[in-house]
Design a protein around this motif. Sequence first.
Motif, short mmCIF file in Angstrom:
data_model
loop_
_atom_site.label_atom_id
_atom_site.label_comp_id
_atom_site.label_asym_id
_atom_site.label_seq_id
_atom_site.Cartn_x
_atom_site.Cartn_y
_atom_site.Cartn_z
N GLU A 235 0.83 -1.20 0.00
CA GLU A 235 0.00 0.00 0.00
C GLU A 235 0.87 1.26 0.00
O GLU A 235 1.86 1.33 0.75
CB GLU A 235 -0.90 0.00 1.23
N HIS A 236 0.49 2.24 -0.80
CA HIS A 236 1.26 3.50 -0.88
C HIS A 236 0.84 4.43 0.27
O HIS A 236 0.35 5.53 0.05
CB HIS A 236 1.05 4.18 -2.23
N SER A 237 1.05 3.96 1.48
CA SER A 237 0.72 4.77 2.64
C SER A 237 1.93 5.60 3.05
O SER A 237 3.08 5.27 2.72
CB SER A 237 0.30 3.89 3.82
N ALA A 238 1.66 6.69 3.77
CA ALA A 238 2.76 7.55 4.23
C ALA A 238 3.72 6.78 5.13
O ALA A 238 4.94 6.98 5.09
CB ALA A 238 2.20 8.77 4.97
N TYR A 239 3.16 5.88 5.95
CA TYR A 239 4.01 5.11 6.87
C TYR A 239 4.92 4.15 6.12
O TYR A 239 6.10 4.01 6.45
CB TYR A 239 3.14 4.34 7.87
N ASN A 240 4.40 3.46 5.11
CA ASN A 240 5.23 2.54 4.31
C ASN A 240 6.37 3.28 3.63
O ASN A 240 7.51 2.81 3.61
CB ASN A 240 4.38 1.82 3.28
N HIS A 241 6.05 4.45 3.09
CA HIS A 241 7.09 5.24 2.42
C HIS A 241 8.14 5.72 3.43
O HIS A 241 9.34 5.68 3.16
CB HIS A 241 6.46 6.43 1.70
N TRP A 242 7.67 6.17 4.59
CA TRP A 242 8.61 6.64 5.62
C TRP A 242 9.52 5.51 6.08
O TRP A 242 10.73 5.68 6.22
CB TRP A 242 7.83 7.19 6.81
N LEU A 243 8.95 4.32 6.29
CA LEU A 243 9.73 3.19 6.77
C LEU A 243 10.77 2.75 5.73
O LEU A 243 11.91 2.44 6.08
CB LEU A 243 8.80 2.02 7.11
#
Length: 384
Positions: A235-243
Amino acid sequence: MKKERSIMQYRGETCLNCHLPLDLSDQYCPNCGQLNSTKKLSFKDFFEEFFSGVFAYDSRFQRTLRVLLFRPGKISKDYINGKRMRYANPFRFYLSASILFFLLFGLTVDLNNSNQAEVDFEDQPPIFAPGLPDAERDSIRELIEENSLDSINKVLSQRGMDSIKSLPLSRIQDSIETEADSITENYLDNYVPQSEIDTMHFWNANKTRIELYSAFLDQTRIRNSEIAIDSLRHEHSAYNHWLYKKVVDFDTFKEEPNLFINYFVSKLPFIIFFYLPVFALFIWLLYLRRPFNYMEHLIFAFHTQTMFFILYGLAILVKIIIDSNWPVTAANFIFLFYLYKGMRFFYGQNRVKTILKFLILNLIFFILAIIAAIISLLASFSIY
């Protein structure tokens, strides 16, 4: 300059700053303190006023520095007793001293750790040792074409160029192919779809993501989170990108640790600035029966920490000049003695009580410093 601007012909009947009515005999406004002058500023006035302010601060700066260095605890006691105009503001003085200290400290930190650069076999031919048969040369070149450059670089970094030269062709081939296979296996072994991660508990989900993202980065060297998350079908979520970005940052810091050291050191003055109020709370608890409020303990903590920066800054300067560690060792003993004398003068207790609280305070300081360092490292890394 002020004398010239304050002569009678330039005086007004209203303060230009707060509009309070004035008499011509008023050289300064009694409400806001501004000079009573209607003379327009010239370049000469501007620069003279600027340097006048600098020298006026220097006068307080020199007095503050002199008392701070040679009269432990006196400057804090004077300040809480209302004698404040003669000294520099303790909080601004602390920030100035800390920034200068960390600039000096940066000179002594060895940030020139050379990292293993990726090896391009076309530009770096030493692996093809002199006398190596052409057939074996061609075989190695085929390995380079068939396997990822990243796996070859890992073999080189683990074994070293000299040890590789002495290996037979079969051993070189096995090492490179094993490394290439392990990278692929790591990525495949750690792959978990987003739907399965969503069913896990928070800590397990994070651990799974980090392992997967690390393996994916090791294999593909894709540093762009958009491409990586899309490739993994997460999923292109903000948390996935940050991690994923944090995994990339960690990989960068492993290769170039000086980047994070520079970043963290640059933030230390402000980290300690926010750490001292917490430390002052424990001083307040330790001296709960003494007639001091929290702010007075905080002023003492800031003055003491400022002395720490000044003392160790001087020690670092001497160390740079003479290339020896004894100035820092001497600074340790001097500061401990200074802290004891400062506590004795400021709080006015006898030697036994002061020594006992001195030991307790240092223990508290080191425990809080360790906790603050861990929190600060994690916070600095998360916002890098």
